[in-house]
Design a protein around this motif. Sequence first.
Motif, mmCIF file in Angstrom:
data_model
loop_
_atom_site.group_PDB
_atom_site.id
_atom_site.type_symbol
_atom_site.label_atom_id
_atom_site.label_comp_id
_atom_site.label_asym_id
_atom_site.label_seq_id
_atom_site.Cartn_x
_atom_site.Cartn_y
_atom_site.Cartn_z
ATOM 1 N N GLN B 276 3.923 -2.152 -2.607
ATOM 2 C CA GLN B 276 4.173 -0.798 -3.112
ATOM 3 C C GLN B 276 4.244 0.218 -1.975
ATOM 4 O O GLN B 276 5.080 1.114 -1.963
ATOM 5 C CB GLN B 276 3.062 -0.406 -4.113
ATOM 6 N N LYS B 277 3.362 0.034 -0.994
ATOM 7 C CA LYS B 277 3.381 0.916 0.187
ATOM 8 C C LYS B 277 4.722 0.816 0.901
ATOM 9 O O LYS B 277 5.269 1.813 1.374
ATOM 10 C CB LYS B 277 2.284 0.497 1.180
ATOM 11 N N ALA B 278 5.224 -0.408 1.019
ATOM 12 C CA ALA B 278 6.516 -0.616 1.682
ATOM 13 C C ALA B 278 7.628 0.047 0.874
ATOM 14 O O ALA B 278 8.513 0.699 1.431
ATOM 15 C CB ALA B 278 6.785 -2.106 1.842
ATOM 16 N N LYS B 279 7.557 -0.139 -0.440
ATOM 17 C CA LYS B 279 8.611 0.437 -1.299
ATOM 18 C C LYS B 279 8.608 1.962 -1.222
ATOM 19 O O LYS B 279 9.659 2.597 -1.290
ATOM 20 C CB LYS B 279 8.417 -0.029 -2.741
ATOM 21 N N ALA B 280 7.413 2.521 -1.049
ATOM 22 C CA ALA B 280 7.301 3.977 -0.987
ATOM 23 C C ALA B 280 8.058 4.563 0.206
ATOM 24 O O ALA B 280 8.456 5.724 0.197
ATOM 25 C CB ALA B 280 5.827 4.383 -0.919
#
Lengths: 145, 629
Positions: B276-280
Motif C-alpha cells: 500500500q505504501k508503494a501504491k501511494a
Amino acid sequence: MRRILIEADKCKGCKNCSVACMKAHVPEGTVFSLSDPQFESRNTILLDSEEKCRPLFCRHCDKPACVNSCMSGALVKNPDGHVLYDRDKCAQCFMCVMNCPFGVLKPDRATGTYVVKCDFCALHGGEPSCVKNCPTEAIYVKEVE
Amino acid sequence: MMTKRFSCSTCQSADKPLGQFIADLPIETSFHRVEAQEVKCEFGLEGVCCRLCANGPCRITPDSPRGICGADADTMVTRNFLRAVSAGSGCYIHIVENTAWNLKNTALAKGTLKGRNALERLCDMFEVTGADVYEKAVNVAEAVLADLYKPAFERMELTKKLAYAPRYRRWEELGILPGGAKSEVFSGTVKSSTNLNSDPVDMLLHCLRLGISTGLYGLTLTNLLNDVMLGEPEIRLAPVGFRVIDPDYINIMITGHQHSMITALQDRLIEADVIQKAKAVGAKGFKLVGCTCVGQDLQLRGAHYTEIFDGHGGNNFTSEAILATGAIDAVLTDFNCTLPGIEPICDGLQIKQICLDSVAKKANAELIDFSFDVRTAATERILDDIIAAYVARRGEVPLNLLPEHGNDNTLTGLSEGSLKAFLGDTWQPLIDLIAGGQIKGLAAVVGCSNLVSGGHDVLTVELTKELIAKDILVLSAGCSSGGLENCGLMSPDAAELAGPKLKAICQQLGIPPVLNFGPCLAIGRLEIVATEIAAALGVDLPQLPLVLSAPQWLEEQALADGAFGLALGLPLHLGLPPFVTGSPIAVQVLCEDMKTLTGGHVLINGDAIESAILLEDIILQKRKALGLS
C-alpha cells in the motif's frame, strides 16, 4: 650522443619508468600524487599484437620530425644531440605531436596548452630517472654515433 | 535521451546484447576501464613482488634472486598465495558464521523454518536432536558455531560427518584436517607475515587445510543451513536477464552472499501495508532484482518467493549495467561482489545504497545495523529510505531498459536434493548414462567472471560450449551461472549445442546441457553430488570422470574454493594462473606433486578449445581406469 636504448623483451610492464618520469617532473611547490592528472609521464608502455610489452621513449631522433615541424623554435636539437622543448616559445600548434613518428609527444592532459616532452632529466644531472628506476635493465643509456 | 557514449573502447562480452548496451552507455563501467589497465606488472602477475616489510617492495629478477631479507621466489609466491587463500577463506567463514547465527536466532524466536526436511537431514548428519524443530535448529546451529570457534589445535568435529570417508582418511594421512575454521584463517595470516614461515610446501599444505574448512563449512554448510531457513531449491523454469526489471515497481537490486540476512526485509516487502505504501507513491509494489550470488540463491529458491522476485538480472560485472537501466531505486548489499564502480553510477542516477554488513560498507552507502534483534525496526527505516529514493528519482532519471535481454526459460532450482529427486530419488540413472557413454563425464564450471580472460564471461561460455559438444554434462555454480544463463545455455533449447548423445538425453528429459546450481556457495552442493555418486560406485572422488574448472576466477574467495577442489582430489582448470608462476616449487606442487598428495592438480589454459581437449582427455583417462569404454 647519449640515447636511451630499449630491450623490450626484458620489460615486465611494472611502469616504474612512468612513475619515475612523473616524479622527476613535479613542479616546485606541488605535491606529487598518482591520481592527479597534472602529473604525466613522458614515456609509456603499450602492448604489441602479441600482447608483449613495448616501452616507448622519446628517441631524440637524428633527424627529429618534431623539430622540423616546429615553426616557433620551441623545439631544438641541442649540440649534445638531445631534443629540448621551450614551453615559453611554444605556439601550441601541436604539429610536433602530429609528426612524431613514434607517437610519443602529446599535449598535456590537464590544460592541453603545452607539449609533454622528454628532457633527458636535465634537472637531474642528465641521468634519465626512468633508466635509474628500471628493475630489469630493459632500458639503458648508451653513447651512440 | 542517452545518446552520447562514454567512450568507444569497451572489453568483449560473451553476452553480446549486454556488451552492446554497455558500449552505448553514457557512463563509465568496468568494461570501459579494461584498456587503460592493459599493461600489467609482470612481477605482480608472477607473484614475485613482496611488500611485507619496510625493505620492500622487493622483486625477483635473474640479477636479484632474493629479497633483502633473503626470501626467494618460492617463499614470496607461496606467502602471497597463502595470504590470498586465507582472506578468501575468511570471507566464506564469515558467511557461514552469520548464517549459523541467523538460524539460531530465528529458531530461538520461533520464526519461520521453511525446510523441515533439510533440518532433519542435518540432525541425522550431525547426530543431534531436540524436543521440537526449534530446539533441533538451535542445536544444529550451535554445533556449527562451536566448530568455527575452536582453536587451531583442536580439530572441528563435524568435518568427519560432512566429508566423504576416503577423503577424510587421506586428509588425516596428510595432516591437513583443519582446526577451528576462524583460527585456521588466523594461522594463515600469521604464517604469511614478515619473517615467519618460509617453507613453500608447508604454506601450500596450509592452503589445502583452508580449502577443506572453506568447502565443508563456508560452502556446503551455508547452503544446508539456508535450506532450513529459506526453503529447499525446487526445479523450475524462470526468467533471467534485464527483462526481469519491471519499471512499474520500486526495484531493489541485491548484491552479496548472505541470503538469510535479507529475508526479514524480503518477507516484509510483500505484506499488504507495505504494498500500500508503494501504491501511494505510484508504484505497483516492490520487487527484488537479483544480482551476484545472493540473487542466484534467491533464484535457486525462487519457488518459495514468486511474489517478490521476478528473476536474476546478472552476475558481478553486469551490476553496473543493471543500475544504468535507471529502473533500480536502491542497492541492498550484504557482502561482495559489490563493485566500487557502482558508486558513481548510484550517485549519478540517485540510487540509494544501503549496506547491511560492515564488511561490505561501500564508500557512499548508508550502513544500517541489521542485526537480528533490531532488524524489524531497521526494515521500516530502509523501506522509508527506498520509497523516498523512488519518489525523488522516478521521472527525473531517464529509463534505458533492455526488455529483450536474457530469456524466460532458464532451468533453475537445481541442488543435490532436487536433482536426485528429479532422477527418481537415486543417482542410478545418471550413473547409467555415464557408464553407457551417453554422458562422457561431468564438468563443474564454476567461479566468477573476470574481464581479462577474453572479456566478460567469454572463456566460461566458450569452454562450456566446447564441453557440451563433447557430450560432457556441465554443472555450474557462481557468477559463471549468471553468464551461462543469460547466454541461453541453461535453457532447454541449448540442447541443440550439445553433442549428439548428450543432446538426445537433454531432449528426452527436457533439460539443458548446463545445469544451474546457483551461487558460488553451491560449489558445496556439487561436492555432495560428486560424493554421493562416488559412494554409489564405491570409488574415491579422484577416480570419477569429473573435472572442475574456474575458467574466469576473479577473487580471493575463488582461490579458497580452488583449494577445496584440490583437497577433494579433482583436476582444477584455471584460465589464468593465480599469481604463482614465479615459483618453480609452487608450480611443481600445484600442477604435478598434488597428484600424489590428494589426487588433484591444477592445469592452466586460457584457450577454450585447447582447455576442452585437455579436460576431455582427463575424463577419458578416468573412464578407462574405471573400465568404461
